[in-house]
Design an enzyme around this catalytic site. Structure first.
Site, PDB file in Angstrom:
ATOM      1  N   HIS A 243      28.714 -29.834   8.499  1.00 51.65           N
ATOM      2  CA  HIS A 243      29.219 -28.722   9.320  1.00 51.65           C
ATOM      3  C   HIS A 243      28.959 -27.366   8.654  1.00 51.65           C
ATOM      4  CE1 HIS A 243      31.529 -31.666  11.647  1.00 51.65           C
ATOM      5  NE2 HIS A 243      32.077 -32.113  10.528  1.00 51.65           N
TER       6      HIS A 243
HETATM    7  C1  BDR Z   1      35.347 -28.438   9.797  1.00 49.55           C
HETATM    8  O1  BDR Z   1      36.594 -28.966   9.382  1.00 49.55           O
HETATM    9  C2  BDR Z   1      36.553 -29.351   8.037  1.00 49.55           C
HETATM   10  O2  BDR Z   1      37.019 -30.647   7.925  1.00 49.55           O
HETATM   11  C3  BDR Z   1      35.137 -29.186   7.564  1.00 49.55           C
HETATM   12  O3  BDR Z   1      35.115 -28.694   6.235  1.00 49.55           O
HETATM   13  C4  BDR Z   1      34.556 -28.193   8.525  1.00 49.55           C
HETATM   14  O4  BDR Z   1      34.760 -26.861   8.092  1.00 49.55           O
HETATM   15  C5  BDR Z   1      34.708 -29.397  10.772  1.00 49.55           C
HETATM   16  O5  BDR Z   1      35.527 -29.567  11.886  1.00 49.55           O
END
Ligand code: BDR
Ligand code: CA
Length: 313
Positions: A243
């Protein structure tokens, strides 16, 4: 061209870690002014510790790191140990950090930095809940017009949600903060689940990290090994979605990504759809456009960039 000045606001998290490593490995493109930690994936004491662990792993012990808000603006903190493990950085066995946190609050650091630097030259890169950024905007509204851009990971439209059926984690945790940011009038680029779920660490991509045969390459392979359990089980996907690295990759090579400039509103009142990013992708309202919402990426190009840059550390 001079490298772009950025502040990374983060809640590490394995994917935050990779995003930070990519930025630190790319000095010709990005000048990391500082890191600001926020509560999110794990509580604040762990996110600020993890931020230091990552800088030490990269050998960049001079990066200033500040602790910020330990909870959302008006709600209890929700964390994601079920994804990231108890430490937030489960996977590799990395030493406790020796570098110290900077004195002072992350919110003041953000405000002071934006006021000190020439107007329009600092980009904020939020990788977690938007609490620090919204608090800075509330405390010092004058900074809004001085911020070059906010490039953030959060939200979803076609992919809908990961923490609830309708919400992505970062926005869900502090929807009021997200609402402030999206209404700020600042130039915003959003890297939502729609694109990050296409940035998957498949086996060959994980092997390429490991084959770097450096402490960074091996740690990234171990982190993404750990992090993939959750998404493989839940979505049946081919590996861990990276992500947050989509944010730093976007800043380095924006032509890897495509999206649309649309209106994005944040749901703050409904319990059922709390934190939903209502993106007017099809232009069916006359609500003003306020964000570039990214939908797709060249995944092979993204992983080539990432592996190439990580090899430098
Ligand atoms: C986001 O949520 C966190 O768990 C990850 O680091 C990312 O920023 C994804 O939904
Ligand atoms: Ca994150």
């Amino acid at each position: 061209m001079a490298p772009r000045k950025i502040i990374i606001d983060t809640d590490p998290g394995q994917d935050d870690a990779v995003a930070i490593l990519l930025a630190l490995a790319s000095p010709e493109d990005l000048e990391v002014l500082g890191l600001t930690a926020v509560a999110g994936n794990v509580p604040l004491d762990l996110t600020s510790k993890n931020a230091r662990i990552i800088c030490e792993l990269a050998g960049k012990v001079d990066v200033p790191i500040y602790e910020g808000c330990d909870r959302p603006l008006g709600r209890d903190l929700v964390t994601a140990e079920h994804v990231h493990g108890k430490t937030g950085l489960d996977g590799p066995d990395l030493p406790d950090p020796t570098m110290a946190l900077k004195d002072g609050h992350a919110v003041d650091y953000i405000i002071d930095t934006i006021r000190e630097q020439p107007s329009g030259t600092v980009t904020l890169c939020p990788l977690g809940p938007l609490t620090n950024i919204a608090t800075a905007l509330r405390k010092a509204p004058d900074i809004a017009e001085r911020i070059q851009q906010i490039v953030l990971m959060g939200g979803a439209y076609f992919e809908v949600g990961n923490i609830t059926p309708t919400a992505e984690f970062n926005i869900y945790v502090d929807p009021e903060a997200a609402d402030i940011v999206f209404k700020s009038g600042i130039d915003i680029v959003v890297l939502p689940l729609d694109v990050t779920h296409k940035a998957l660490v498949t086996k060959p991509r994980n092997d390429a990290f490991r084959a770097l045969n450096t402490p960074v390459g091996i740690a990234v392979a171990q982190m993404t090994d750990f992090f993939e359990r959750f998404d493989k089980e839940k979505y049946g996907s081919a590996g861990a979605p990276l992500h947050d690295p989509c944010v730093t990759a976007y800043l380095i090579q924006p032509d890897l990504f495509t999206g649309r400039y649309v209106n994005v509103e944040i749901e703050t009142s409904s319990e059922l759809t709390r934190g939903m990013t209502v993106a007017d992708w099809w232009g069916v309202t006359d609500r003003p456009k306020n964000a570039t919402f990214i939908g797709d990426l060249d995944a092979d190009g993204f992983f080539a960039l990432l592996t190439d840059r990580l090899a430098r550390l």
